[in-house]
Write an enzyme that holds these catalytic residues in place. Structure first.
Site, mmCIF file in Angstrom:
data_model
loop_
_atom_site.group_PDB
_atom_site.id
_atom_site.type_symbol
_atom_site.label_atom_id
_atom_site.label_comp_id
_atom_site.label_asym_id
_atom_site.label_seq_id
_atom_site.Cartn_x
_atom_site.Cartn_y
_atom_site.Cartn_z
ATOM 1 C CE LYS A 1 -2.202 -0.791 3.904
ATOM 2 N NZ LYS A 1 -1.612 -2.082 4.345
ATOM 3 N NE ARG B 1 -4.800 -1.397 9.611
ATOM 4 C CZ ARG B 1 -3.649 -0.905 9.126
ATOM 5 N NH1 ARG B 1 -3.554 0.354 8.780
ATOM 6 N NH2 ARG B 1 -2.609 -1.686 8.977
ATOM 7 N NE ARG C 1 7.173 -3.279 5.777
ATOM 8 C CZ ARG C 1 5.859 -3.095 5.675
ATOM 9 N NH1 ARG C 1 5.350 -2.451 4.645
ATOM 10 N NH2 ARG C 1 5.044 -3.567 6.599
ATOM 11 N NE ARG D 1 6.108 -0.922 10.372
ATOM 12 C CZ ARG D 1 5.035 -0.943 9.613
ATOM 13 N NH1 ARG D 1 5.032 -0.368 8.432
ATOM 14 N NH2 ARG D 1 3.931 -1.553 10.034
ATOM 15 N NE ARG E 1 1.658 -5.201 11.100
ATOM 16 C CZ ARG E 1 2.780 -5.103 10.357
ATOM 17 N NH1 ARG E 1 3.846 -5.823 10.651
ATOM 18 N NH2 ARG E 1 2.818 -4.273 9.348
HETATM 19 P P1 AMP Z 1 0.548 0.106 8.771
HETATM 20 O O1 AMP Z 1 1.720 1.016 8.642
HETATM 21 O O2 AMP Z 1 -0.625 0.565 7.951
HETATM 22 O O3 AMP Z 1 0.885 -1.343 8.540
HETATM 23 O O4 AMP Z 1 0.058 0.201 10.297
HETATM 24 C C1 AMP Z 1 0.900 -0.170 11.349
HETATM 25 C C2 AMP Z 1 0.091 -0.237 12.642
HETATM 26 O O5 AMP Z 1 -0.462 1.054 12.929
HETATM 27 C C3 AMP Z 1 -1.102 -1.178 12.619
HETATM 28 O O6 AMP Z 1 -0.734 -2.518 12.909
HETATM 29 C C4 AMP Z 1 -1.965 -0.575 13.725
HETATM 30 O O7 AMP Z 1 -1.461 -0.900 15.008
HETATM 31 C C5 AMP Z 1 -1.744 0.927 13.525
HETATM 32 N N1 AMP Z 1 -2.749 1.488 12.582
HETATM 33 C C6 AMP Z 1 -2.514 2.041 11.367
HETATM 34 N N2 AMP Z 1 -3.647 2.459 10.799
HETATM 35 C C7 AMP Z 1 -4.653 2.155 11.658
HETATM 36 C C8 AMP Z 1 -6.061 2.296 11.637
HETATM 37 N N3 AMP Z 1 -6.708 2.845 10.589
HETATM 38 N N4 AMP Z 1 -6.765 1.886 12.722
HETATM 39 C C9 AMP Z 1 -6.143 1.355 13.789
HETATM 40 N N5 AMP Z 1 -4.827 1.150 13.879
HETATM 41 C C10 AMP Z 1 -4.068 1.552 12.821
#
Ligand code: AMP
Length: 193
Positions: free
Chosen positions: A14, A89, A128, A134, A146
């Site tokens: 993404k 989400r 990654r 991370r 996740r």
């Molecule tokens: P990402 O970078 O999109 O993979 O997000 C990393 C982490 O951020 C996720 O595993 C969640 O803990 C948190 N996160 C990101 N976006 C959201 C969202 N829309 N709602 C809730 N938690 C989020």
């Protein structure tokens, strides 16, 4: 105004694709994951709170996430459109987004899901994790969690947007360029002004 949502499980690309899409279609890219990570690096209260969930691979509570997202939209009124990456989400987030956009005379034009199987995703994420720093990319249990969060809370959004005739799926496997090409072709086919 054109507003798109990019869906996909962790590691589906993404963030990478959002960069290309936002440049080509002049969209302001909002990644809630990046916003949380920025808050964490600044040691803000929001960052501290978010970290406790992210560290476990769990979603940050809706209330906090929705507020952060709405602020980001309000702070960028000059944008020609938004590309939401990693938001919504949950159904509650999707409903709030629709309501909020309506209140400022906007709407989501389309949502696009990048489809990749979990085995390929795990190897991409572990790869990654070697450079991303991370912690949620480096532990198989967190990665699995996740995926579970996605399967339990996010995948139901396909029905939400299908009901609005705004859900599209793109094959997210293959090279970055191939996937970008598929996304461009799909978005161009919408013939949006
Ligand atoms: P990402 O970078 O999109 O993979 O997000 C990393 C982490 O951020 C996720 O595993 C969640 O803990 C948190 N996160 C990101 N976006 C959201 C969202 N829309 N709602 C809730 N938690 C989020």
């Amino acid at each position: 105004m054109k507003n798109f949502v990019l869906f996909g499980k962790p590691g589906s690309g993404k963030g990478t694709q959002a960069e290309y899409l936002s440049e080509k279609y002049k969209l302001y890219h909002i990644s809630t994951g990046d916003l949380f990570r920025k808050n964490i690096s600044q040691n803000s209260n929001l960052g501290l709170l978010a970290q406790s969930y992210m560290d476990k691979g769990e979603l940050v509570p809706d209330e906090v996430t929705i507020k952060m997202l709405e602020n980001e939209i309000k702070e960028n009124p000059q944008s020609k459109g938004f590309l939401f990456d990693g938001f919504p989400r949950t159904i509650a987030q999707a409903e709030s987004l629709d309501k909020f956009l309506k209140s400022i005379d906007m709407q989501i034009n389309a949502t696009i899901a990048l489809d990749v199987d979990e085995e390929e995703l795990i190897s991409r994420i572990i790869d990654r994790g070697k450079t991303s720093n991370r912690s949620d990319d480096q532990d198989i249990e967190k990665i699995q969690n996740r995926f579970n969060e996605y399967n339990m809370k996010t995948s139901t959004l396909s029905k939400y947007y299908k009901d609005q005739k705004k859900f599209f799926e793109v094959d997210g496997s293959g090279s970055v360029d191939e996937i970008t090409k598929r996304l461009f072709e799909l978005i161009d086919s919408f013939n949006l002004p």
